[in-house]
Design an enzyme around this catalytic site. Structure first.
Site, PDB file in Angstrom:
ATOM      1  CB  SER A  16      -0.918  -0.010   1.225  1.00  0.00           C
ATOM      2  OG  SER A  16      -0.155   0.052   2.416  1.00  0.00           O
ATOM      3  CE1 TYR A  17       1.681   7.513  -2.191  1.00  0.00           C
ATOM      4  CE2 TYR A  17       1.065   8.475  -0.085  1.00  0.00           C
ATOM      5  CZ  TYR A  17       1.635   8.598  -1.341  1.00  0.00           C
ATOM      6  OH  TYR A  17       2.162   9.800  -1.739  1.00  0.00           O
ATOM      7  N   PRO A  18       3.316   4.024   0.580  1.00  0.00           N
ATOM      8  CG  PRO A  18       5.368   4.170  -0.563  1.00  0.00           C
ATOM      9  CD  PRO A  18       3.877   4.166  -0.777  1.00  0.00           C
TER      10      PRO A  18
END
Length: 862
Positions: free
Chosen positions: A335-337
């Site tokens: 997922s978005y880091p």
């Protein structure tokens, strides 16, 4: 049918999103800039049929910079940068022609859906895209809505489809907070950096840094490293003594006990305790306590924790780790880091994410057991309201990701599995002993339920020697009692992980910018990365921080930047006025700048101790055209020439060697020429130190050598040695390297293309004649009789390098081996030759593209 333009942040992201939304039924084509593709399909949008065009940008479309003249370090007082210097938005990468590309694709579209990253920077890029596209889109009918914003945290079918079904609007306030940060960092950073760099490089020769930079976040980051260095230097070790006792619960076993007093700093007192305890022959059990303890599973993973672990455990620098995480995200693996959140929302599909990992051989058993027995709800962490914690979104193998990509993915996955595992439980037994009047203790731990430590074995409870079964009042023979002499030890240099923690605690930077600030202080040679990824300040870094403390401690302390970050967050929340925050902050730093300039002597006193003045640095090399005395060549970065008699300093091209060029002089100013070379496999060219710093002609810029000089008659200039247009880049000219014989070559004066020709020729000269086919300059070649490749017994031939059939087999294109990737010019994009048709200096024309022969030559080069 409506036409809907959709824009993502990166080309790979656009392709993934388009593939999900179109269910693979799409057509793709390259955009006009060559970097971004356009994916087209038909579908439904807000209940109507629509034609979709999905494309992307490549990060920021625009960047903030000063207008023309204010970019000159020599002509502008740095103090003017705080308020007088106007700024403008320029294309972040002009070669990509991103604005034109967006306008071409946006022309005639009815709606736009923005799929930019869901953080403040992403919101800012939203408005950069809108500024480019809205003027060419179809005008809305009445109050019809045309701008939509997609909010998503991972590249999965569920998340992308959900985002498409719940479109919102871009957040203007968040975009403004980024604009404010950009302008503050530009104005403050440039003003201090320009002043410091010019002042100190004009006085000291061995600074070994090409830029003495200052940054509102960068400088406090360096301050943390130097603060730790100062503690190490000022540390004075103290001697202390520890009483150690061993008891023998059984004949062949011994148990080491810890002294309850821990340590004493007086030798005589320690000896007294030793003498007292030595009189006792037995140790008496005073108490036995058993307590079940819990080691909690980790909180869900956010960016800062990921960067800490990547540095401390995986040996990856923060910036490198962030680049890998972003790649894993765009490929759909995680997922978005970039997130500050450590709490999963109630509706997050934890089981779905866990099922994805059920077949991986490394953790399949653990995952299957959790799915069958039931997962534990993750601990309640901090909800920053941005994105869910970093989570694996699909299964992967080491072969797929390879190297560092797999190592980071493996950690993220193990961390996620640990968050839904049980806590680790263990039984802790504490036995308290008395030996004479002194008390001692020993502690033992036995794991009763390993919980999450099965998937994160590095967190497991260490195995310890087993404790004997005993009860209060039991006696054990004393085996040995001794006094251990030890010394207090200094702290070690900060690790990257510790520095990240300090930056987060004091509000320096954001989860996305922290890696950039750490990377900057390394690149500027303010710190070096030692073993264990520890950051050791250099002499320059130490002197700068001590100088700031001496003049104005707030320039290096984290307090002001932390306060600015809070104001920027208030802009993002709509609770503070953008212009007022900008004006107030710039006014504070403008006052600090003036005080810093007036007090620079304080830092100068520190510099004098650590660095050598220019006059005492370097070796005599070439003569000054003004006083005709020898100037000294200073090799330390940035390499330069200094005339101590005139007190003038002349910058030179970097990342190569400099030597005297045959004692020849420039016809314009009488300075002796020097030769710059990037090595035997690279390029070289002569330059006049004065012309290089003070361009003599209007069409020349600072930093040009003789291979770009437009002097009409000088034997070293482009006019006399230029042959034809570069075969790769658009604006470069191939110039004869007159020093390269007998392995003759010509090199582009803009990029790193090199053309080798006429090996073993005795002489190569550029003729005043031009080729009828391509209008390149002809060359006259004189070969050695014994090694002539010419037909018959010929040793001389005149012709075009590009068109003459006699020369074609003697020409070979290569790329220069550069010592450093930041070498000016870089490698141009590969293009066809002969694009330019304008007149070049000296009256010759750039080569035109001859019809068939040019195509054959291009194929030969490839």
């Amino acid at each position: 049918m409506r036409t809907v333009l959709m824009v993502a942040e990166k080309p790979s992201l656009a392709q993934s999103i388009a593939k999900i939304l179109s269910r693979g039924n799409m057509s793709s084509r390259k955009g006009l800039n060559g970097a971004c593709s356009v994916h087209e399909y038909t579908g439904s949008f807000i209940g109507q049929s629509a034609h979709f065009k999905m494309t992307s940008v490549c990060g920021h479309v625009m960047t903030l910079d000063f207008i023309g003249k204010y970019n000159s370090w020599d002509k502008v007082d740095p103090a003017e940068l705080f308020s007088k210097a106007p700024t403008e938005k320029k294309e972040a990468n002009p070669k990509l022609t991103m604005v034109k590309f967006l306008q071409v694709e946006g022309r005639g579209c009815d709606c736009i859906v923005l799929w930019l990253d869901c953080d403040k920077e992403g919101e800012n890029i939203c408005f950069e895209v809108l500024d480019a596209v809205l003027p060419v889109m179809n005008k809305p009918r009445g109050t019809e809505r045309t701008i939509y914003r997609a909010k998503f945290s991972s590249i999965t079918d569920t998340d992308i489809c959900n985002a498409m079904n719940h479109l919102g609007e871009p957040n203007r306030n968040e975009a403004l907070s980024v604009d404010a940060r950009q302008e503050l960092d530009l104005r403050i950073g440039c003003a201090f950096t320009r002043f410091q760099t010019k002042y100190f490089q004009g006085k000291y020769g061995n600074l070994d840094s090409s830029l003495i930079s200052f940054g509102p976040c960068q400088t406090p980051t360096l301050g943390f490293c130097v603060e730790r260095h100062d503690k190490i230097q000022s540390f004075k070790p103290e001697t202390y003594w520890v009483l150690q006792a061993k008891v023998n619960p059984e004949k062949e076993s011994s148990l080491t006990l810890d002294w309850d007093r821990v340590r004493v700093f007086d030798r005589e007192v320690a000896q007294m305790f030793l003498n007292i305890t030595k009189m006792a022959k037995e140790a008496k059990v005073e108490s036995v306590s058993k307590k079940e303890k819990v080691k909690q599973r980790p909180l869900a993973l956010n960016t800062v924790e990921m960067l800490r672990v990547a540095s401390a455990a995986l040996g990856m620098g923060p910036q490198h780790a962030m680049q890998i995480a972003e790649r894993l995200y765009t490929q759909g693996y995680i997922s978005y880091p970039r997130t500050e959140t450590t709490h999963y929302p109630e509706n997050f599909d934890l089981k779905g994410c866990l099922r994805q990992q059920a077949n991986n051989p490394y953790w399949a058993e653990t995952v299957k057991a959790l799915l069958s027995e039931g997962i534990n709800r993750p601990r309640k962490g901090h909800d920053a309201g941005d994105h869910p914690p970093i989570t694996p979104m699909r299964a992967a193998t080491e072969a797929e990701l390879g190297g560092d990509g797999w190592r980071l993915y493996e950690y993220i996955t193990r961390h996620f599995i640990a968050t839904v595992s049980a806590d680790c439980k263990y039984l802790q037994t504490t036995i308290s002993f008395s030996i004479g009047p002194e008390r001692f203790t020993c502690v033992g731990k036995v794991v009763t339920s390993p919980g999450f430590t099965e998937i994160m074995p590095w967190h497991s409870i260490p195995l310890e020697e087993s404790l004997p079964h005993c009860e209060k009042g039991d006696l054990f023979p004393v085996g040995e009692i001794k006094l251990l002499e030890k010394q207090t030890s200094p702290p070690d240099y900060l690790t990257e992980a510790e520095l990240i923690t300090l930056m987060e605690k004091h509000g320096i930077g954001t989860d996305a910018s922290i890696p950039v600030h750490i990377n900057n202080i390394c690149q500027r040679n303010y710190v070096t990365v030692e073993s264990g990824r520890r950051l050791k300040p250099t002499n320059l870094g130490i002197v700068l921080v001590h100088g700031y403390y001496k003049i104005d401690a707030e320039l290096v302390l984290p307090t002001i930047r932390s306060a600015v970050e809070k104001q920027l967050n208030l802009i993002a929340l709509g609770k503070a006025n953008y212009h007022q925050v900008l004006e107030h902050t710039l006014d504070i730093f403008k006052r600090k700048f003036h005080y810093f300039v007036d007090s620079i002597a304080g830092m100068d006193e520190l510099m004098e101790v650590s660095f050598s003045p220019l006059a005492a640095t370097g070796k005599p090399l070439s003569r000054c055209g003004k006083c005709h005395r020898f100037m000294k060549y200073i090799q330390a970065k940035p390499s330069r020439l200094h005339c101590s008699h005139c007190d003038d300093t002349y910058s030179l091209p970097q990342n190569g060697t400099i030597k005297l060029y045959k004692e020849l002089r420039c016809p314009l100013d009488d300075f002796e020429l020097v030769l710059w070379s990037s090595g035997s496999r690279g390029k070289s060219y002569p330059l006049c130190p004065y012309c290089y710093n003070h361009p003599p002609f209007r069409d020349m810029k600072k930093g040009m050598g003789c291979n770009e000089c437009t002097h009409p008659t000088c034997q070293h200039s482009l006019s006399m040695l230029g042959i034809g247009q570069c075969v790769e880049c658009e604006n470069g000219v191939l110039v004869l390297d007159s020093t390269s014989g007998p392995k003759w070559k010509m090199a582009c004066n803009k990029c790193n293309v090199i053309v080798h020709f006429f090996e073993n020729a005795h002489k190569v000269r550029v003729s005043p004649e031009t080729c009828d086919l391509c209008e390149a300059a002809l060359v006259d070649v004189d070969f050695n009789k014994a090694k002539s490749p010419l037909p018959g017994d010929e040793t001389q031939h005149s012709g075009c390098v590009f068109c003459d059939p006699v020369f074609q087999d003697l020409v070979e294109l290569k790329h220069a081996a550069m010592r450093h990737p930041m070498h000016r010019g870089g490698q141009g994009k590969r293009q066809g030759r002969g694009r330019g048709k304008g007149r070049r200096p000296g009256g010759r024309l750039n080569p035109k593209k001859p019809k068939d022969k040019m195509a054959a030559l291009a194929a030969y080069f490839v």
